[in-house]
Scaffold this motif. Structure first.
Motif, PDB file in Angstrom:
ATOM      1  N   ASP A   1       0.729  -1.351   0.187  1.00 29.48           N
ATOM      2  CA  ASP A   1      -0.040   0.130  -0.103  1.00 29.48           C
ATOM      3  C   ASP A   1       0.862   1.078   0.269  1.00 29.48           C
ATOM      4  OD1 ASP A   1      -2.097   1.712   0.625  1.00 29.48           O
ATOM      5  OD2 ASP A   1      -3.038   1.451   1.884  1.00 29.48           O
ATOM      6  N   PRO A   2       0.580   2.085  -0.500  1.00 30.73           N
ATOM      7  CA  PRO A   2       1.843   3.034  -0.973  1.00 30.73           C
ATOM      8  C   PRO A   2       1.825   4.382   0.241  1.00 30.73           C
ATOM      9  CG  PRO A   2      -0.148   3.553  -2.786  1.00 30.73           C
ATOM     10  CD  PRO A   2       0.021   1.505  -2.025  1.00 30.73           C
ATOM     11  N   VAL A   3       0.472   4.456   0.554  1.00 28.79           N
ATOM     12  CA  VAL A   3       0.116   4.664   2.119  1.00 28.79           C
ATOM     13  C   VAL A   3       0.965   4.146   3.182  1.00 28.79           C
ATOM     14  CG1 VAL A   3      -1.494   6.594   3.346  1.00 28.79           C
ATOM     15  CG2 VAL A   3      -2.780   5.969   0.821  1.00 28.79           C
TER      16      VAL A   3
ATOM     17  N   ALA B   1       3.656  15.398  13.444  1.00 25.42           N
ATOM     18  CA  ALA B   1       2.739  16.295  12.318  1.00 25.42           C
ATOM     19  C   ALA B   1       2.468  15.775  11.638  1.00 25.42           C
ATOM     20  CB  ALA B   1       2.966  17.892  12.924  1.00 25.42           C
ATOM     21  N   GLN B   2       3.555  15.875  10.712  1.00 25.15           N
ATOM     22  CA  GLN B   2       3.022  15.294   9.290  1.00 25.15           C
ATOM     23  C   GLN B   2       2.309  13.708  10.062  1.00 25.15           C
ATOM     24  OE1 GLN B   2       5.725  16.233   6.427  1.00 25.15           O
ATOM     25  NE2 GLN B   2       6.818  16.168   7.872  1.00 25.15           N
ATOM     26  N   LEU B   3       2.903  12.846  10.169  1.00 26.59           N
ATOM     27  CA  LEU B   3       2.551  11.113  10.710  1.00 26.59           C
ATOM     28  C   LEU B   3       0.946  11.284  11.752  1.00 26.59           C
ATOM     29  CD1 LEU B   3       3.467   8.327  10.915  1.00 26.59           C
ATOM     30  CD2 LEU B   3       4.178   8.913  13.219  1.00 26.59           C
ATOM     31  N   VAL B   4       0.780  12.447  12.198  1.00 26.69           N
ATOM     32  CA  VAL B   4      -0.292  12.125  12.470  1.00 26.69           C
ATOM     33  C   VAL B   4      -1.484  13.152  12.328  1.00 26.69           C
ATOM     34  CG1 VAL B   4      -2.161  13.135  14.635  1.00 26.69           C
ATOM     35  CG2 VAL B   4      -0.136  12.537  15.013  1.00 26.69           C
ATOM     36  N   VAL B   5      -1.460  13.491  10.985  1.00 23.69           N
ATOM     37  CA  VAL B   5      -2.070  14.606  10.167  1.00 23.69           C
ATOM     38  C   VAL B   5      -2.183  12.941   9.505  1.00 23.69           C
ATOM     39  CG1 VAL B   5      -2.461  16.684  10.524  1.00 23.69           C
ATOM     40  CG2 VAL B   5      -0.418  15.504   8.642  1.00 23.69           C
ATOM     41  N   ALA B   6      -1.671  12.692   8.648  1.00 23.40           N
ATOM     42  CA  ALA B   6      -1.873  11.892   7.898  1.00 23.40           C
ATOM     43  C   ALA B   6      -2.491  10.059   8.101  1.00 23.40           C
ATOM     44  CB  ALA B   6      -0.422  10.659   6.629  1.00 23.40           C
ATOM     45  N   TRP B   7      -2.120  10.407   9.552  1.00 22.63           N
ATOM     46  CA  TRP B   7      -2.984   9.141  10.156  1.00 22.63           C
ATOM     47  C   TRP B   7      -4.372   9.046  10.391  1.00 22.63           C
ATOM     48  CZ3 TRP B   7      -5.327   8.547  14.984  1.00 22.63           C
ATOM     49  CH2 TRP B   7      -5.352   7.167  15.727  1.00 22.63           C
ATOM     50  N   LEU B   8      -4.798  10.008  10.689  1.00 23.02           N
ATOM     51  CA  LEU B   8      -6.085  10.797  10.533  1.00 23.02           C
ATOM     52  C   LEU B   8      -6.576  10.193   9.383  1.00 23.02           C
ATOM     53  CD1 LEU B   8      -5.252  13.770  13.151  1.00 23.02           C
ATOM     54  CD2 LEU B   8      -6.250  11.578  13.719  1.00 23.02           C
ATOM     55  N   ILE B   9      -5.727  11.356   8.652  1.00 27.95           N
ATOM     56  CA  ILE B   9      -6.650  11.840   7.622  1.00 27.95           C
ATOM     57  C   ILE B   9      -7.309   9.415   7.017  1.00 27.95           C
ATOM     58  CG2 ILE B   9      -6.676  11.436   5.040  1.00 27.95           C
ATOM     59  CD1 ILE B   9      -5.110  13.501   5.593  1.00 27.95           C
ATOM     60  N   LYS B  10      -6.495   8.457   7.196  1.00 26.65           N
ATOM     61  CA  LYS B  10      -6.459   7.428   6.656  1.00 26.65           C
ATOM     62  C   LYS B  10      -7.608   7.262   7.754  1.00 26.65           C
ATOM     63  CE  LYS B  10      -3.994   3.435   5.822  1.00 26.65           C
ATOM     64  NZ  LYS B  10      -4.834   2.822   4.715  1.00 26.65           N
ATOM     65  N   VAL B  11      -7.572   6.729   8.912  1.00 27.21           N
ATOM     66  CA  VAL B  11      -8.645   6.427  10.105  1.00 27.21           C
ATOM     67  C   VAL B  11     -10.035   7.173   9.866  1.00 27.21           C
ATOM     68  CG1 VAL B  11      -7.139   5.633  11.343  1.00 27.21           C
ATOM     69  CG2 VAL B  11      -7.032   7.677  11.472  1.00 27.21           C
ATOM     70  N   THR B  12      -9.708   8.103   9.322  1.00 26.12           N
ATOM     71  CA  THR B  12     -11.124   8.636   9.361  1.00 26.12           C
ATOM     72  C   THR B  12     -11.812   9.481   8.103  1.00 26.12           C
ATOM     73  OG1 THR B  12     -10.475  11.213   8.778  1.00 26.12           O
ATOM     74  CG2 THR B  12     -10.636  10.096  11.858  1.00 26.12           C
ATOM     75  N   GLY B  13     -10.993   9.019   7.141  1.00 27.52           N
ATOM     76  CA  GLY B  13     -11.454   9.224   5.900  1.00 27.52           C
ATOM     77  C   GLY B  13     -11.997  10.990   5.840  1.00 27.52           C
ATOM     78  N   ASN B  14     -10.924  11.443   6.286  1.00 25.14           N
ATOM     79  CA  ASN B  14     -11.623  13.223   5.831  1.00 25.14           C
ATOM     80  C   ASN B  14     -10.484  14.257   5.989  1.00 25.14           C
ATOM     81  OD1 ASN B  14     -12.434  15.572   6.454  1.00 25.14           O
ATOM     82  ND2 ASN B  14     -13.834  15.540   9.011  1.00 25.14           N
ATOM     83  N   THR B  15     -10.625  14.612   4.438  1.00 27.72           N
ATOM     84  CA  THR B  15      -9.422  15.119   4.088  1.00 27.72           C
ATOM     85  C   THR B  15      -9.234  16.748   5.517  1.00 27.72           C
ATOM     86  OG1 THR B  15     -10.567  16.408   2.675  1.00 27.72           O
ATOM     87  CG2 THR B  15      -8.991  14.354   2.051  1.00 27.72           C
ATOM     88  N   MET B  16     -10.193  16.451   6.022  1.00 30.24           N
ATOM     89  CA  MET B  16     -10.450  18.538   6.640  1.00 30.24           C
ATOM     90  C   MET B  16      -9.122  18.058   8.148  1.00 30.24           C
ATOM     91  SD  MET B  16     -11.126  20.034   4.994  1.00 30.24           S
ATOM     92  CE  MET B  16     -11.580  22.028   6.123  1.00 30.24           C
ATOM     93  N   ALA B  17      -8.816  16.723   8.339  1.00 26.61           N
ATOM     94  CA  ALA B  17      -8.270  16.626   9.790  1.00 26.61           C
ATOM     95  C   ALA B  17      -6.890  17.622   9.797  1.00 26.61           C
ATOM     96  CB  ALA B  17      -7.265  14.988   9.430  1.00 26.61           C
TER      97      ALA B  17
END
Length: 430
Positions: free
Chosen positions: A57-59, A386-402
């Motif tokens: 998975d590239p993500v 920060a980068q890791l957290v926001v990337a993880w938040l987007i992945k688990v929530t599916g929300n690009t506003m994270a």
């Protein structure tokens, strides 16, 4: 205790002014090189992920590469404590020269590292070790460089000089993002994977002697003339140390999302081409470089720090969600670039004067140590992740506003911490 007004300074001799200018230039350019070393990795995160952290998975691959970026921050608190104390005891120049050597070694390890295809698991291990070494060096850089800028020169221009600490970080980001944009524009994808991504790290090694030469011009009082540290811990200083950690929290999260993570965000989620996405980072970095000295000078003129800091951070909080919503609705370069530059306008307003306020809250004989360690902890816990957290938040929530929600929370906390620190504008340094 009543505030002490700044005494009317005597005009320094011309030779002294020239010497002070050299010291400021040496601190700024050296700091630029070190932040370039440490952060250029993020502009090549997608390429490094493919070469050193391959996954189906590239993500996931990107998350692993960003984890290696974050690991570099683990060593920052150690560097902040060790090298900050070294700077207070042995002098600013000694510490700044040491950090520039250590950072160059880390860059060499990354720039010449064999890939996963060549040596297997040893490849990512080598990247992680290099990031740890860079983190240790960067942890000691901030306190010594900021203390040097604050303490050198006329009292009424302290915030202007200190603001160059943040401006030089913008210059480093501008250099890194500009180099990434040029390489992505002129090289094919195959060339980038083969050798193009190594260019920034090798270039940094080649220009290391420039930083060393400039820092040889830093002249300061003999370390023996400094006030000796009192035994034990001063509760007031420890309290300010914790407030400083949280005051930096909002600044560092915003920096690593708005400047360093934004190209990855635009490529993966808004589907902008890599060549265009790098232009957004260039715009953000250029805004930081040009605006920080303006806010620093205005803070000196006002002889106050907090009004600009509070205003900038409040407006930033108000704008973050609408800005990211508009980016997602209209994912075009002019829209995204304009919104990021607008956010950077208020980010720098709320950050540049803080680079004077925070060190001014500590006395000189412990300034580099306390400031450097507080900054290192804040950046390690919040900035580096920060980068890791926001990337993880987007992945688990599916929300690009994270990313917007995360930055809003961090900036609000840091704003509260700022209100609890002493106003230092117009006062003599302790």
């Amino acid at each position: 205790m009543s505030a002490k007004p700044i005494a009317e300074p005597l005009a320094p001799p011309a030779s002294t002014s020239v010497s002070q200018s050299r010291i400021v230039v040496a601190a700024v350019i050296g700091n630029l090189l070190e932040f370039f070393d440490f952060t250029v990795y993020s502009f090549f995160a997608l390429t490094i992920a493919q070469l050193f952290f391959p996954a189906d998975d590239p993500v996931v691959s990107t998350l692993l590469a960003l984890s290696a970026f974050a690991i570099g921050f683990v060593a920052r608190p150690v560097g902040g404590f060790v090298l900050g104390r070294y700077a207070d005891r042995r002098g600013r120049r000694a510490a700044l020269t040491l950090t520039i050597f250590l950072m160059a070694i880390g860059s060499a390890l990354i720039g010449f590292a064999p890939t996963y295809a060549a040596i297997g698991l040893a490849a990512p291990a080598l990247i992680v070790f290099a990031r740890l070494l860079q983190g240790f060096a960067q942890g000691g850089e901030f306190g010594a460089a900021t203390a040097t800028l604050l303490e050198t020169g006329m009292a009424e221009s302290r915030a202007l000089r200190a603001s160059w600490q943040l401006a030089s970080q913008g210059a480093a980001a501008l250099l890194g993002s500009g180099m990434a944009a040029l390489l992505n524009y002129y090289l094919s994808r195959a060339q980038m994977l083969d050798w193009g991504w190594r260019v920034p790290f090798v270039v940094r090694i080649l220009i290391m002697p420039v930083g060393v030469y400039l820092r040889r011009h830093i002249v300061e009082e003999p370390p023996a003339a400094r006030k000796s540290e009192t035994a034990g811990l001063d509760r007031a200083l420890v309290g300010k140390w914790f407030l400083t950690v949280f005051a930096i929290m909002g600044m560092t999260v915003a920096t690593y999302v708005l400047i360093y993570y934004i190209p990855t965000y635009l490529i993966q989620y808004l589907k902008l081409p890599a060549r265009l996405s790098m232009l957004v980072s260039i715009g953000a970095a250029f805004a930081s470089l040009t605006l920080c000295p303006i806010w620093g000078a205005l803070s000196d003129r006002m002889q106050r720090r907090k009004p600009l800091i509070v205003t900038g951070r409040l407006v930033l909080v108000a704008l973050l969600y609408p800005a990211f919503w508009l980016m997602n609705q209209f994912p075009a370069l002019p829209v995204v670039l304009g919104l990021i530059v607008l956010l950077m306008f208020f980010y720098t307003m709320g950050s540049a004067p803080a680079y004077a306020l925070l060190p001014e809250n500590f006395p000189k004989h412990v300034r580099a140590g306390y400031l450097g360690s507080a900054y290192a902890v804040a950046v390690s816990v919040f900035g580096g992740t920060a980068q890791l957290v926001v990337a993880w938040l987007i992945k688990v929530t599916g929300n690009t506003m994270a990313p917007a929600w995360y930055m809003i929370a961090c900036v609000i906390i840091s704003l509260y911490a700022i209100t609890k620190l002493e106003e230092t504008g117009g006062r003599e340094l302790a």
